[in-house]
Design an enzyme around this catalytic site. Structure first.
Site, short mmCIF file in Angstrom:
data_model
loop_
_atom_site.label_atom_id
_atom_site.label_comp_id
_atom_site.label_asym_id
_atom_site.label_seq_id
_atom_site.Cartn_x
_atom_site.Cartn_y
_atom_site.Cartn_z
N ALA A 1 2.89 4.76 -3.06
CA ALA A 1 3.25 4.13 -4.34
C ALA A 1 2.18 3.13 -4.77
O ALA A 1 1.73 3.14 -5.92
CB ALA A 1 4.60 3.44 -4.22
N GLU B 1 7.75 13.74 2.28
CA GLU B 1 6.72 14.75 2.50
C GLU B 1 6.69 15.84 1.44
O GLU B 1 5.99 16.83 1.61
CB GLU B 1 6.91 15.38 3.88
N THR C 1 12.00 13.42 -5.70
CA THR C 1 11.63 12.76 -6.95
C THR C 1 10.95 11.41 -6.77
O THR C 1 10.55 10.79 -7.75
CB THR C 1 12.89 12.55 -7.82
N LYS D 1 4.06 24.21 -2.53
CA LYS D 1 5.52 24.26 -2.62
C LYS D 1 5.92 24.99 -3.89
O LYS D 1 5.62 24.54 -5.00
CB LYS D 1 6.08 22.83 -2.63
N GLY E 1 0.84 -1.19 0.00
CA GLY E 1 0.00 0.00 0.00
C GLY E 1 0.88 1.24 0.00
O GLY E 1 1.83 1.33 -0.76
#
Length: 536
Positions: free
Chosen positions: A38, A72, A367, A101, A35
């Site tokens: 991803a 995060e 990334t 961001k 889970g």
């Protein structure tokens, strides 16, 4: 300089998911093991293919294995993920304590006067107005002219971060600014899981005790802890660093990046959120790595990514506590180990690895979710084409190999260009010669005072990041002739009026609200504005 540098990745932004087709799916049942962000991102994308409910998706999540849960931050591509799936920011962001961001500040990586701190911006069409002066001044300074070439002065997103403004403009402002997010990774995984189940994904909470292969060497079924077995046609390994299927069962070789990315551990420690909410990640160089500071709506995320070959876990925790002013505070710290590198094959037999199981390039430029998104998008495209043959697998693996190598090079460039000399860690990074031909091409071109854009566009070197990111990095680190060697600029070199740049940036910034106010009232989505590009 006139060229086009696009922020749009064809796998992510150019093809929406969904639609329908009468063609039969090449497989009928895909099992996603794991889970977290991803696994659930992948399941959501697979559940939105053109095959609809004819393609069965099962997520198998172990109740015995926790998730990493400290990633995060994101790149701007995560925005496109939610837009494709039709999930509004006003829905998912509050559920995940998310903030906006505008980019990343790098503090203390360079010791060169005037370049001790710089901002890597997420750029957009708005920056077309100030890109020319920046690039022209960079090349003038490389040629030895004493002109201003620090990137922070030339980008609206840098001003937004400095002023704690959110990167979503007021309704009457016609320009969209590219941005990413900060979020609670655990809450994000839970949110995506709920959405996936709503959209038809089957969720099973079982622990895998054994991966069983058939006579051809493909994965046949998974033995579960309740004595049952789960069979599927195709498997997606989202089991994290354990790489349960792609690594352990299929014995896919792992290629480490340790020779030029030293960091292999981290320690994380949340603190209360105080003062304004900045729309930026801050990466501060410490003695044996770097510390992150990430603002969420309910807390501030902090951590230290370091090299265990240069300091112990206890030393790293002590240094982080000193950095945060919490040396004697009763706040628990969480320690993590990282496996930095990639699988030699992301797709092996009837299994594709996505997330940490496929590989990991340290969290410096956030990334990790981008690789999840890209890999899942590519898998959806292959499935919708209906060709799972050897040629498709080879092309898939070659594309992912290139993406990992290109991203690695950009991250390595941060360390290679540092000018710190206070520890062996930083000196060894600066002296590291384990550089790819591509990265050597970037650095040699810069040092020879030649423009990077043409070579980057043609793919001769430096792929994976737009030219402006390379310019921001190398200029921001102060990779210029020494100050004492600079000469007064010619009239042509000094042609740009920086006061006009400052005025444009500030007038633009006033069209963006206070970040905290924006988070309290997130407006509806901006749709296709996200597809805009910038040219310079």
């Amino acid at each position: 300089m006139s060229d086009t540098a696009t922020l749009i990745d064809q796998y992510i932004a150019a093809r929406p998911l969904g639609g329908s087709t009468d063609a039969p799916p090449p497989v009928k049942h895909i099992c996603v093991v794991g889970g977290g962000s991803a696994g659930w991102m992948t399941a959501l994308m697979l559940a939105t293919t053109a095959y609809g409910p004819r393609l069965k998706i099962t997520v198998l999540e172990s109740p015995q294995v926790g998730i990493i849960g400290v990633g995060e931050g994101s790149t701007p591509w995560l925005r496109r993920f939610f837009e494709i799936l039709g999930i509004e920011e006003s829905e998912w962001m509050p559920a995940c304590n998310a903030t906006y961001k505008s980019g990343i500040t790098f503090d203390g990586w360079s010791t060169k006067p005037g370049f001790e701190r710089y901002f890597h911006p997420f750029v957009s069409m708005l920056d077309n107005m100030t890109m020319h002066p920046f690039v022209d001044n960079v090349h003038a300074r490389l040629d030895g002219a004493d002109v201003y070439a620090h990137p922070d002065r030339f980008f609206t997103s840098a001003a937004l971060a400095r002023q704690a403004r959110g990167p979503r403009a007021l309704p009457n402002f016609p320009f969209d600014v590219w941005y990413g997010y900060h979020f609670d990774a655990t809450l994000l995984g839970q949110f995506l899981g709920r959405k996936a189940v709503e959209r038809g994904v089957t969720h099973l909470r079982r622990h895998v005790t054994q991966v069983l292969l058939n006579e051809r060497g493909d994965i046949d079924r998974l033995q579960l802890d309740d004595g049952e077995a789960l069979a599927a046609d195709f498997f997606v390994d989202c089991s994290g660093f354990a790489s349960l299927m792609i690594g352990k069962a299929l014995q896919t070789p792992f290629i480490g990046f340790g020779e030029n990315l030293f960091n292999d551990a981290a320690v994380a420690m949340p603190t209360p959120l105080e003062g304004p909410i900045e729309s930026q990640t801050v990466s501060t160089a410490l003695r044996h790595g770097w510390a992150w500071k990430i603002p969420l709506t309910q807390r501030q995320g902090n951590g230290y990514v370091y090299s265990s070959a240069h300091c112990s876990a206890d030393e790293a925790e002590t240094e982080l506590r000193q950095h945060l002013g919490l040396l004697d505070a009763d706040i628990p710290a969480r320690h993590l180990k990282m496996r930095v590198g990639r699988m030699s094959k992301v797709w092996n037999r009837n299994c594709v690895a996505i997330g940490l199981s496929q590989g990991f390039i340290e969290p410096l430029e956030a990334t990790a979710l981008l690789f999840v998104q890209v890999t899942a998008s590519m898998l959806v495209e292959v499935l919708e084409k209906g060709d799972l043959g050897a040629a498709s697998q080879d092309a898939f693996n070659a594309a992912m190999h290139k993406r990992f190598e290109n991203t690695r090079d950009y991250i390595v460039a941060h360390y290679k260009t540092n000018s710190r000399t206070d520890t062996d860690y930083w000196r060894e990074n600066a002296e590291n010669m384990h550089l790819s031909d591509s990265l050597q091409g970037v650095l040699m071109t810069w040092m020879s005072r030649k423009p990077l854009v043409a070579a980057l566009k043609t793919g001769r070197f430096g792929g994976g990041y737009p030219a402006v990111s390379w310019y921001a990095l190398l200029a921001g680190m102060g990779i210029f002739p020494d100050v004492q060697d600079l000469q007064p600029p010619t009239e042509h070199q000094a042609r740009h009026r920086l006061e006009a740049v400052d005025d444009f940036i500030q007038r633009s910034a006033t069209n963006f609200p206070d970040h905290r106010e924006l988070l309290a009232n997130i407006p509806p989505g901006v749709g296709d504005k996200a597809l805009q590009i910038y040219t310079w």
